[in-house]
Write an enzyme that holds these catalytic residues in place. Structure first.
Site, short mmCIF file in Angstrom:
data_model
loop_
_atom_site.label_atom_id
_atom_site.label_comp_id
_atom_site.label_asym_id
_atom_site.label_seq_id
_atom_site.Cartn_x
_atom_site.Cartn_y
_atom_site.Cartn_z
N SER A 135 0.87 -1.16 0.00
CA SER A 135 0.00 0.00 0.00
C SER A 135 0.92 1.22 0.00
O SER A 135 1.73 1.38 0.91
CB SER A 135 -0.85 -0.04 1.27
OG SER A 135 -1.59 1.14 1.40
N LYS A 161 -0.96 -1.01 -4.49
CA LYS A 161 -2.19 -0.27 -4.14
C LYS A 161 -1.81 1.17 -3.86
O LYS A 161 -0.89 1.44 -3.10
CB LYS A 161 -2.82 -0.93 -2.91
CG LYS A 161 -3.76 -0.06 -2.10
CD LYS A 161 -4.43 -0.87 -1.00
CE LYS A 161 -4.61 -0.05 0.28
NZ LYS A 161 -5.15 -0.86 1.39
N LYS A 163 -2.95 5.02 -2.64
CA LYS A 163 -3.95 5.82 -1.94
C LYS A 163 -4.38 6.94 -2.89
O LYS A 163 -3.52 7.54 -3.56
CB LYS A 163 -3.35 6.41 -0.67
CG LYS A 163 -3.04 5.36 0.39
CD LYS A 163 -4.32 4.81 1.00
CE LYS A 163 -4.01 3.79 2.08
NZ LYS A 163 -5.23 3.26 2.70
N ASP A 188 -7.09 2.87 -3.14
CA ASP A 188 -7.83 2.92 -1.87
C ASP A 188 -8.15 4.38 -1.56
O ASP A 188 -7.25 5.21 -1.42
CB ASP A 188 -6.96 2.33 -0.75
CG ASP A 188 -7.71 2.22 0.58
OD1 ASP A 188 -8.88 2.64 0.66
OD2 ASP A 188 -7.10 1.69 1.54
N GLU A 213 -10.91 0.51 -3.47
CA GLU A 213 -11.23 0.20 -2.07
C GLU A 213 -11.93 1.39 -1.41
O GLU A 213 -11.48 2.53 -1.54
CB GLU A 213 -9.91 -0.12 -1.36
CG GLU A 213 -10.03 -0.68 0.04
CD GLU A 213 -8.66 -1.03 0.63
OE1 GLU A 213 -7.68 -1.24 -0.13
OE2 GLU A 213 -8.56 -1.09 1.87
N ASP A 238 -13.57 -1.93 2.96
CA ASP A 238 -12.65 -2.02 4.11
C ASP A 238 -13.41 -1.49 5.33
O ASP A 238 -14.09 -2.24 6.04
CB ASP A 238 -11.38 -1.20 3.79
CG ASP A 238 -10.40 -1.06 4.95
OD1 ASP A 238 -10.73 -1.46 6.07
OD2 ASP A 238 -9.30 -0.50 4.75
N LYS A 262 -9.53 -6.94 8.02
CA LYS A 262 -8.54 -6.51 9.02
C LYS A 262 -9.01 -7.08 10.34
O LYS A 262 -10.12 -6.78 10.77
CB LYS A 262 -8.48 -4.99 9.10
CG LYS A 262 -7.82 -4.34 7.89
CD LYS A 262 -7.77 -2.85 8.03
CE LYS A 262 -7.12 -2.23 6.78
NZ LYS A 262 -7.34 -0.79 6.71
N GLY A 290 -3.81 -4.13 6.23
CA GLY A 290 -2.82 -3.80 7.25
C GLY A 290 -3.15 -2.46 7.88
O GLY A 290 -3.91 -1.66 7.32
O1 OSB Z 1 -7.10 1.77 4.49
O2 OSB Z 1 -5.93 0.04 4.32
C1 OSB Z 1 -6.09 1.14 4.80
C2 OSB Z 1 -3.05 2.13 6.89
C3 OSB Z 1 -3.65 2.78 7.93
C4 OSB Z 1 -5.01 2.94 7.94
C5 OSB Z 1 -5.78 2.44 6.89
C6 OSB Z 1 -5.18 1.75 5.84
C7 OSB Z 1 -3.79 1.63 5.83
C8 OSB Z 1 -3.06 0.99 4.74
C9 OSB Z 1 -1.67 0.50 5.06
O3 OSB Z 1 -3.45 0.95 3.59
C10 OSB Z 1 -1.53 -0.97 5.01
C11 OSB Z 1 -0.23 -1.41 5.57
O4 OSB Z 1 0.74 -1.43 4.83
O5 OSB Z 1 -0.17 -1.77 6.77
MG MG Z 2 -8.23 0.55 3.15
#
Ligand code: OSB
Ligand code: MG
Length: 370
Positions: A135, A161, A163, A188, A213, A238, A262, A290
């Site tokens: 991510s 992925k 953001k 995402d 996402e 999510d 998660k 994560g």
């Molecule tokens: O939306 O998946 C998410 C991190 C913090 C809060 C929300 C998210 C995330 C990540 C990071 O996308 C995932 C990771 O590498 O741990």
């Molecule tokens: Mg997410």
């Protein structure tokens, strides 16, 4: 095990590189760990709540008193042989799923050791290798983002992925696809869009994304069903999925074609397994999300990812992407072709580095009898 003490602590650890989502930027993590001890056994759990109430209403400073005043005392002096007994002991407390997950997962962690089986087997997993994606947060510039993607592809990750948010979306995707036309790519939004922006979101279809996402509100499923009808790109939920009933509702309404599980967001391993099973029954593939976890949470995510319906690459990536030094040993490593091999040893499969944890601890409370 008869539970004697529960130690709750907060660690402060800088991230190797900042992480930015549509709701903000993080430079360091405040990691909340619980350690449950009794009859010579020790189980570790991590509360994945963030430093602020932005990803979810739950955050580190709400989790702390919830655990120390309500959840941990519910276990002290009790004999709990199995992790799956934990939810009923915490049922009186509404919500606070990330806080609950920390305790429940610590009990599964201890149970796996007591039974001398790998945690992943105890959870019902079968995969020996877990497929990894990364991510990548919002960066200061497009160039910085392109460099990051190049680095992660070179490291072997099997899915990128990105953001996104309004103003950091279509231009970015155009540049990325111009350079890498056929990588497995997803985005995402962390709830950065509304249903009024359906026309804008339809533009994402041209980039052949594996998924988008959580485009819409964190507490909304039905409007995602409306949006999914308008998009070719698969929606992945999510934030909206807090328990198995949400997954069932999303499946029934066609709100998504993929679910991100998660374990903290759904309240622990028991509920995560239920969400997994609902998705499997409805032919919705899942992957493990994560929350910028330390090695303890990461090792638990890895164990969960061995369940059969985790068929898409997850966000469980290598320790070194996040930390100068992780608090487990060995650190989590990803092979050149983007897989993590699951250790076939009893328990979580990684030693907890207590000396380092002590050094990083900024706050600590021990809950015990009397
Ligand atoms: O939306 O998946 C998410 C991190 C913090 C809060 C929300 C998210 C995330 C990540 C990071 O996308 C995932 C990771 O590498 O741990
Ligand atoms: Mg997410």
């Amino acid at each position: 095990m008869k539970i004697e003490t529960i130690t709750v602590r907060e660690l402060q650890i800088p991230l190797v590189h900042f992480f930015e989502t549509s709701f903000g930027r993080t430079y360091h993590r405040q990691i909340l760990l619980v350690k449950i001890e009794g009859e010579g056994l020790t189980g570790w759990g991590e509360c994945v709540a963030g430093e602020n109430p932005y990803y979810s209403s739950e955050w580190i400073d709400s989790a702390w008193p919830t655990i120390t005043k309500y959840l941990a005392p519910a276990f002290i002096g009790k004999t709990v042989a199995q992790g799956r007994e934990a939810p009923s002991l915490m049922a009186k407390v509404r919500g606070h799923r990330m806080a609950k997950a920390a305790l429940e997962n610590a009990l599964w962690d201890a149970e796996a050791q007591a039974r001398s089986v790998p945690l992943w087997k105890l959870l019902g997993g079968s995969r020996r290798e877990v497929s990894c994606g990364v991510s990548i947060g919002i960066q200061d510039s497009h160039e910085q983002l392109m460099d990051k993607i190049a680095t992660e592809l070179a490291a072997g990750y099997r899915r990128i992925k990105l953001k996104v948010k309004p103003g950091w979306d279509l231009d970015v995707l155009e540049k990325v696809r111009a350079r890498w036309s056929d990588i497995t790519l997803s985005v995402d939004a962390n709830s950065a869009y509304t249903l009024d922006e359906t026309e804008h979101l339809r533009n994402f279809d041209q980039f052949h994304l594996l998924m988008i996402e959580q485009p819409l509100w964190n507490d909304e499923i039905y409007y995602h069903a409306r949006l999914q009808k308008e998009l070719r790109t698969a929606i992945c939920l999510d934030e909206s999925i807090e328990h198995a009933r949400d997954a069932a509702f999303a499946a029934e309404t066609g709100a998504c074609r993929i679910i991100n599980i998660k374990v903290g967001r759904v309240g622990g391993f028991s509920e995560a397994k239920k969400v997994h099973d609902v998705c499997l029954a409805n032919r919705l593939p899942v992957w493990c999300g994560g929350m910028l976890e330390s090695g303890i949470g990461r090792s638990h995510n890895l164990a969960l990812s061995t369940l059969e319906n985790f068929s898409l690459p997850g966000d469980v990536s290598a320790s070194k992407r996040y930390w100068e030094e992780d608090i487990i040993e060995p650190e989590i490593e990803v092979s050149q072709d983007g897989f993590i091999t699951v250790p076939d040893v009893p328990g979580r499969g990684f030693r907890v580095c207590e000396d380092l944890i002590d050094k990083l601890t900024v706050k600590k409370e021990v809950v015990r009898t009397g």
